[in-house]
Design a protein around this motif. Structure first.
Motif, short mmCIF file in Angstrom:
data_model
loop_
_atom_site.label_atom_id
_atom_site.label_comp_id
_atom_site.label_asym_id
_atom_site.label_seq_id
_atom_site.Cartn_x
_atom_site.Cartn_y
_atom_site.Cartn_z
N ASN A 55 55.37 12.70 54.91
CA ASN A 55 55.23 13.96 54.18
C ASN A 55 54.34 14.92 54.97
O ASN A 55 53.12 14.75 55.01
N PRO A 56 54.93 15.93 55.59
CA PRO A 56 54.14 16.86 56.40
C PRO A 56 53.17 17.71 55.57
O PRO A 56 52.27 18.33 56.12
N GLU A 57 53.33 17.72 54.26
CA GLU A 57 52.43 18.48 53.38
C GLU A 57 51.08 17.79 53.21
O GLU A 57 50.10 18.41 52.82
N LYS A 58 51.04 16.49 53.47
CA LYS A 58 49.80 15.73 53.30
C LYS A 58 49.08 15.60 54.64
O LYS A 58 49.68 15.74 55.70
N ASN A 59 47.81 15.32 54.57
CA ASN A 59 47.01 15.07 55.76
C ASN A 59 46.62 13.59 55.75
O ASN A 59 45.53 13.23 55.30
N PRO A 60 47.50 12.73 56.24
CA PRO A 60 47.24 11.29 56.12
C PRO A 60 46.15 10.79 57.06
O PRO A 60 45.90 11.38 58.12
N MET A 61 45.51 9.71 56.66
CA MET A 61 44.53 9.05 57.52
C MET A 61 45.25 8.29 58.64
O MET A 61 44.77 8.22 59.75
N PHE A 62 46.41 7.74 58.29
CA PHE A 62 47.17 6.91 59.23
C PHE A 62 48.52 7.56 59.53
O PHE A 62 49.13 8.17 58.65
N THR A 63 48.97 7.40 60.75
CA THR A 63 50.30 7.88 61.11
C THR A 63 51.35 7.01 60.42
O THR A 63 51.04 5.92 59.94
N VAL A 64 52.57 7.48 60.41
CA VAL A 64 53.66 6.68 59.85
C VAL A 64 53.77 5.35 60.59
O VAL A 64 53.92 4.29 59.97
N ALA A 65 53.65 5.38 61.90
CA ALA A 65 53.74 4.15 62.70
C ALA A 65 52.62 3.17 62.33
O ALA A 65 52.85 1.96 62.23
N GLU A 66 51.42 3.69 62.10
CA GLU A 66 50.30 2.82 61.71
C GLU A 66 50.52 2.24 60.31
O GLU A 66 50.22 1.06 60.08
N ARG A 67 51.03 3.04 59.41
CA ARG A 67 51.30 2.54 58.05
C ARG A 67 52.39 1.48 58.08
O ARG A 67 52.30 0.45 57.39
N ARG A 68 53.41 1.71 58.89
CA ARG A 68 54.46 0.70 59.05
C ARG A 68 53.89 -0.60 59.60
O ARG A 68 54.21 -1.69 59.12
N LYS A 69 53.04 -0.47 60.61
CA LYS A 69 52.43 -1.66 61.22
C LYS A 69 51.63 -2.45 60.19
O LYS A 69 51.74 -3.68 60.11
N MET A 70 50.82 -1.75 59.39
CA MET A 70 50.03 -2.45 58.37
C MET A 70 50.94 -3.13 57.35
O MET A 70 50.68 -4.28 56.95
N LEU A 71 51.99 -2.45 56.93
CA LEU A 71 52.92 -3.05 55.97
C LEU A 71 53.61 -4.27 56.58
O LEU A 71 53.81 -5.28 55.90
N GLU A 72 53.96 -4.19 57.85
CA GLU A 72 54.57 -5.35 58.52
C GLU A 72 53.58 -6.51 58.57
O GLU A 72 53.96 -7.67 58.38
N MET A 73 52.31 -6.20 58.81
CA MET A 73 51.28 -7.24 58.87
C MET A 73 51.14 -7.97 57.53
O MET A 73 50.97 -9.19 57.50
#
Length: 162
Positions: free
Chosen positions: A38-56
């Motif tokens: 969501n480009p409207e939000k200012n996330p702490m983590f990139t999409v790639a980082e969030r994916r990595k955490m979810l995979e973990m």
């Protein structure tokens, strides 16, 4: 085979998110956890980082797939040829917002159903925003996020301070 999509920002994933993923994985043949870019939000983590955490945190679940998407959820759901979306609810305040989104999605795509799943009562206070605030003030996030990603979150916070 019944597949469900569990969409969200997951910035970062919490124990509440994991609770919904685990329970959905028991109910459905396949769970696609879809990270919203969501480009409207200012996330702490990139999409790639969030994916990595979810995979973990989901690697032990053979029927859980991690993906990401841009744009409307209904477009993504159709692209994946899925007809069910699952949303986690913590409190009545979540229900109001999620019901509005579900009804909007139904208007846009009457063939897509939204199923609500209540999170475990132990996680009912928990949100990604709460986790980000706690970690920003050097608070303990043990019990708020899965153990596998606690250090990852703290390292990210530390790197942002440099």
């Amino acid at each position: 085979m019944k597949t469900v999509i569990y969409p969200g920002s997951f910035d970062p994933p919490t124990n509440g998110h994991l609770d919904i993923i685990q329970r959905a994985a028991r109910v459905f043949d396949k769970v696609i956890v879809a990270v919203l870019n969501n480009p409207e939000k200012n996330p702490m983590f990139t999409v790639a980082e969030r994916r990595k955490m979810l995979e973990m945190i989901t690697k032990e679940y053979a029927n859980v797939e991690i993906d990401d998407f841009n744009g409307l959820l209904v477009d993504y759901v159709r692209e994946k040829q899925v007809s069910i979306v699952i949303k986690g609810l913590r409190a009545i305040s979540d229900f109001e917002n999620e019901m509005q989104m579900a009804l909007t999605n139904r208007k846009l795509a009457p063939d897509i159903e939204t199923i609500f799943m209540m999170t475990n009562h132990k996680c009912s206070f928990l949100s990604s925003s709460v986790v980000k605030e706690v970690v920003a003030f050097d608070g303990c996030i043990e019990g708020l996020v899965p153990e596998q990603i606690q250090d990852y979150i703290i390292e990210k916070r530390n790197s942002q301070r440099k």
